[in-house]
Design a protein around this motif. Sequence first.
Motif, PDB file in Angstrom:
ATOM      1  N   TRP A   1      73.437  -7.979 -49.558  1.00 15.19           N
ATOM      2  CA  TRP A   1      72.645  -7.211 -50.527  1.00 15.19           C
ATOM      3  C   TRP A   1      71.518  -8.078 -51.083  1.00 15.19           C
ATOM      4  CZ3 TRP A   1      71.426  -2.575 -51.971  1.00 15.19           C
ATOM      5  CH2 TRP A   1      70.850  -2.359 -53.208  1.00 15.19           C
ATOM      6  N   ALA A   2      71.833  -9.333 -51.405  1.00 17.74           N
ATOM      7  CA  ALA A   2      70.804 -10.241 -51.918  1.00 17.74           C
ATOM      8  C   ALA A   2      69.699 -10.426 -50.885  1.00 17.74           C
ATOM      9  CB  ALA A   2      71.432 -11.587 -52.292  1.00 17.74           C
ATOM     10  N   TYR A   3      70.077 -10.647 -49.641  1.00 19.46           N
ATOM     11  CA  TYR A   3      69.079 -10.814 -48.594  1.00 19.46           C
ATOM     12  C   TYR A   3      68.240  -9.551 -48.437  1.00 19.46           C
ATOM     13  CZ  TYR A   3      66.884 -11.753 -44.122  1.00 19.46           C
ATOM     14  OH  TYR A   3      65.949 -11.938 -43.137  1.00 19.46           O
ATOM     15  N   ALA A   4      68.901  -8.402 -48.427  1.00 17.76           N
ATOM     16  CA  ALA A   4      68.184  -7.133 -48.233  1.00 17.76           C
ATOM     17  C   ALA A   4      67.178  -6.882 -49.342  1.00 17.76           C
ATOM     18  CB  ALA A   4      69.179  -5.978 -48.147  1.00 17.76           C
ATOM     19  N   THR A   5      67.574  -7.154 -50.575  1.00 17.80           N
ATOM     20  CA  THR A   5      66.675  -6.845 -51.689  1.00 17.80           C
ATOM     21  C   THR A   5      65.592  -7.901 -51.873  1.00 17.80           C
ATOM     22  OG1 THR A   5      68.253  -7.833 -53.243  1.00 17.80           O
ATOM     23  CG2 THR A   5      68.366  -5.454 -52.923  1.00 17.80           C
ATOM     24  N   ILE A   6      65.950  -9.173 -51.728  1.00 21.73           N
ATOM     25  CA  ILE A   6      64.973 -10.240 -51.967  1.00 21.73           C
ATOM     26  C   ILE A   6      64.012 -10.366 -50.795  1.00 21.73           C
ATOM     27  CG2 ILE A   6      64.710 -12.720 -52.328  1.00 21.73           C
ATOM     28  CD1 ILE A   6      67.447 -12.576 -53.836  1.00 21.73           C
ATOM     29  N   LYS A   7      64.550 -10.496 -49.589  1.00 19.78           N
ATOM     30  CA  LYS A   7      63.682 -10.633 -48.416  1.00 19.78           C
ATOM     31  C   LYS A   7      62.946  -9.323 -48.132  1.00 19.78           C
ATOM     32  CE  LYS A   7      62.031 -12.884 -44.938  1.00 19.78           C
ATOM     33  NZ  LYS A   7      61.112 -13.987 -45.133  1.00 19.78           N
ATOM     34  N   GLY A   8      63.602  -8.194 -48.368  1.00 17.86           N
ATOM     35  CA  GLY A   8      62.941  -6.908 -48.177  1.00 17.86           C
ATOM     36  C   GLY A   8      61.747  -6.742 -49.100  1.00 17.86           C
ATOM     37  N   ALA A   9      61.891  -7.156 -50.361  1.00 16.27           N
ATOM     38  CA  ALA A   9      60.767  -7.084 -51.302  1.00 16.27           C
ATOM     39  C   ALA A   9      59.643  -8.018 -50.874  1.00 16.27           C
ATOM     40  CB  ALA A   9      61.246  -7.421 -52.710  1.00 16.27           C
ATOM     41  N   SER A  10      60.006  -9.175 -50.349  1.00 16.39           N
ATOM     42  CA  SER A  10      59.001 -10.114 -49.855  1.00 16.39           C
ATOM     43  C   SER A  10      58.236  -9.512 -48.675  1.00 16.39           C
ATOM     44  CB  SER A  10      59.685 -11.419 -49.441  1.00 16.39           C
ATOM     45  OG  SER A  10      58.789 -12.274 -48.787  1.00 16.39           O
ATOM     46  N   LEU A  11      58.952  -8.881 -47.765  1.00 12.53           N
ATOM     47  CA  LEU A  11      58.286  -8.223 -46.634  1.00 12.53           C
ATOM     48  C   LEU A  11      57.393  -7.076 -47.100  1.00 12.53           C
ATOM     49  CD1 LEU A  11      61.227  -8.115 -44.079  1.00 12.53           C
ATOM     50  CD2 LEU A  11      59.138  -9.449 -43.880  1.00 12.53           C
ATOM     51  N   ASP A  12      57.848  -6.326 -48.096  1.00 12.97           N
ATOM     52  CA  ASP A  12      57.040  -5.227 -48.623  1.00 12.97           C
ATOM     53  C   ASP A  12      55.748  -5.745 -49.245  1.00 12.97           C
ATOM     54  OD1 ASP A  12      58.896  -3.371 -47.784  1.00 12.97           O
ATOM     55  OD2 ASP A  12      59.882  -3.221 -49.738  1.00 12.97           O
ATOM     56  N   ARG A  13      55.835  -6.840 -49.988  1.00  9.23           N
ATOM     57  CA  ARG A  13      54.622  -7.424 -50.586  1.00  9.23           C
ATOM     58  C   ARG A  13      53.659  -7.909 -49.501  1.00  9.23           C
ATOM     59  NH1 ARG A  13      58.472  -9.430 -54.132  1.00  9.23           N
ATOM     60  NH2 ARG A  13      58.541 -11.418 -53.025  1.00  9.23           N
ATOM     61  N   ARG A  14      54.205  -8.555 -48.482  1.00  8.94           N
ATOM     62  CA  ARG A  14      53.362  -9.047 -47.389  1.00  8.94           C
ATOM     63  C   ARG A  14      52.692  -7.890 -46.658  1.00  8.94           C
ATOM     64  NH1 ARG A  14      54.875 -10.752 -41.511  1.00  8.94           N
ATOM     65  NH2 ARG A  14      55.492  -8.610 -41.743  1.00  8.94           N
ATOM     66  N   ASN A  15      53.446  -6.840 -46.377  1.00 12.83           N
ATOM     67  CA  ASN A  15      52.871  -5.682 -45.679  1.00 12.83           C
ATOM     68  C   ASN A  15      51.791  -5.008 -46.516  1.00 12.83           C
ATOM     69  OD1 ASN A  15      54.489  -6.124 -43.473  1.00 12.83           O
ATOM     70  ND2 ASN A  15      56.053  -4.661 -44.112  1.00 12.83           N
ATOM     71  N   ALA A  16      51.998  -4.937 -47.834  1.00 16.49           N
ATOM     72  CA  ALA A  16      50.980  -4.343 -48.710  1.00 16.49           C
ATOM     73  C   ALA A  16      49.719  -5.203 -48.720  1.00 16.49           C
ATOM     74  CB  ALA A  16      51.538  -4.181 -50.120  1.00 16.49           C
ATOM     75  N   ARG A  17      49.893  -6.528 -48.742  1.00 20.54           N
ATOM     76  CA  ARG A  17      48.736  -7.437 -48.732  1.00 20.54           C
ATOM     77  C   ARG A  17      47.972  -7.302 -47.426  1.00 20.54           C
ATOM     78  NH1 ARG A  17      48.492 -12.142 -46.472  1.00 20.54           N
ATOM     79  NH2 ARG A  17      50.737 -12.452 -46.465  1.00 20.54           N
ATOM     80  N   LEU A  18      48.700  -7.250 -46.304  1.00 17.51           N
ATOM     81  CA  LEU A  18      48.036  -7.104 -45.007  1.00 17.51           C
ATOM     82  C   LEU A  18      47.316  -5.762 -44.886  1.00 17.51           C
ATOM     83  CD1 LEU A  18      50.720  -8.633 -42.613  1.00 17.51           C
ATOM     84  CD2 LEU A  18      48.540  -9.651 -43.329  1.00 17.51           C
ATOM     85  N   ALA A  19      47.909  -4.711 -45.420  1.00 14.09           N
ATOM     86  CA  ALA A  19      47.253  -3.403 -45.389  1.00 14.09           C
ATOM     87  C   ALA A  19      45.990  -3.412 -46.242  1.00 14.09           C
ATOM     88  CB  ALA A  19      48.209  -2.322 -45.871  1.00 14.09           C
ATOM     89  N   ALA A  20      46.048  -4.086 -47.397  1.00 15.19           N
ATOM     90  CA  ALA A  20      44.868  -4.157 -48.255  1.00 15.19           C
ATOM     91  C   ALA A  20      43.762  -4.978 -47.591  1.00 15.19           C
ATOM     92  CB  ALA A  20      45.236  -4.775 -49.602  1.00 15.19           C
ATOM     93  N   GLU A  21      44.134  -6.058 -46.918  1.00 17.63           N
ATOM     94  CA  GLU A  21      43.140  -6.871 -46.212  1.00 17.63           C
ATOM     95  C   GLU A  21      42.510  -6.082 -45.077  1.00 17.63           C
ATOM     96  OE1 GLU A  21      45.138 -10.398 -44.968  1.00 17.63           O
ATOM     97  OE2 GLU A  21      45.233 -11.227 -47.006  1.00 17.63           O
ATOM     98  N   ALA A  22      43.309  -5.314 -44.356  1.00 16.97           N
ATOM     99  CA  ALA A  22      42.780  -4.511 -43.253  1.00 16.97           C
ATOM    100  C   ALA A  22      41.840  -3.424 -43.784  1.00 16.97           C
ATOM    101  CB  ALA A  22      43.924  -3.887 -42.461  1.00 16.97           C
ATOM    102  N   GLU A  23      42.185  -2.851 -44.932  1.00 15.29           N
ATOM    103  CA  GLU A  23      41.334  -1.818 -45.536  1.00 15.29           C
ATOM    104  C   GLU A  23      40.006  -2.429 -45.976  1.00 15.29           C
ATOM    105  OE1 GLU A  23      40.290   1.928 -46.533  1.00 15.29           O
ATOM    106  OE2 GLU A  23      42.196   1.364 -45.632  1.00 15.29           O
ATOM    107  N   THR A  24      40.039  -3.614 -46.544  1.00 14.89           N
ATOM    108  CA  THR A  24      38.815  -4.291 -46.983  1.00 14.89           C
ATOM    109  C   THR A  24      37.958  -4.678 -45.789  1.00 14.89           C
ATOM    110  OG1 THR A  24      40.007  -5.171 -48.889  1.00 14.89           O
ATOM    111  CG2 THR A  24      37.935  -6.226 -48.335  1.00 14.89           C
ATOM    112  N   ALA A  25      38.590  -5.154 -44.720  1.00 14.99           N
ATOM    113  CA  ALA A  25      37.833  -5.565 -43.520  1.00 14.99           C
ATOM    114  C   ALA A  25      37.182  -4.351 -42.868  1.00 14.99           C
ATOM    115  CB  ALA A  25      38.761  -6.261 -42.545  1.00 14.99           C
ATOM    116  N   ASN A  26      37.825  -3.216 -42.901  1.00 15.77           N
ATOM    117  CA  ASN A  26      37.246  -2.019 -42.292  1.00 15.77           C
ATOM    118  C   ASN A  26      36.196  -1.370 -43.185  1.00 15.77           C
ATOM    119  OD1 ASN A  26      38.783  -2.255 -40.010  1.00 15.77           O
ATOM    120  ND2 ASN A  26      40.439  -0.980 -40.800  1.00 15.77           N
ATOM    121  N   GLY A  27      36.194  -1.714 -44.449  1.00 17.92           N
ATOM    122  CA  GLY A  27      35.271  -1.081 -45.387  1.00 17.92           C
ATOM    123  C   GLY A  27      33.902  -1.753 -45.436  1.00 17.92           C
ATOM    124  N   ASP A  28      33.726  -2.848 -44.704  1.00 17.86           N
ATOM    125  CA  ASP A  28      32.434  -3.566 -44.746  1.00 17.86           C
ATOM    126  C   ASP A  28      31.327  -2.793 -44.103  1.00 17.86           C
ATOM    127  OD1 ASP A  28      33.373  -5.687 -46.157  1.00 17.86           O
ATOM    128  OD2 ASP A  28      33.867  -6.875 -44.378  1.00 17.86           O
TER     129      ASP A  28
END
Length: 138
Positions: A111-138
């Motif tokens: 449970w600890a791994y699922a919640t802690i590492k899962g939240a870390s993956l979610d933050r990383r995926n959100a950051r990558l999606a935001a970077e991709a959106e910014t790169a496409n918006g130029d």
Amino acid sequence: MTTPSPAPAGRPRRARGAAESLGSIVLVFESIVVFLGGLAVYGLKALPETIEPWWGVVAGTVLAVLMLLTAGMLRHRWAIVVGWALQALLLLGTFLLPALGIVGLIFGGMWAYATIKGASLDRRNARLAAEAETANGD
């Protein structure tokens, strides 16, 4: 000969994050083990003499159902906290049956791994999606 009409388009499925997906998997499998643990408490008559042994089955069933309900609600932040409380409640079962402590530690770690590492993956995926959106918006 007529061709079948396509199925009506429903609304798209909600995107689930890694923490929600991993956490629900852990809780669903843990609920099965917890129910079986309640049966073990009953069969071994691990409850004090003043408490009827069938209460072990009731407690295992209630805890298992709570885990299943929590697994379905993991899209909310409060459900993560409820999941931690359920892990602590399972660890309290160690006083009745020491084997429940082993189960609690194993699933608590998952449970600890699922919640802690899962939240870390979610933050990383959100950051990558935001970077991709910014790169496409130029």
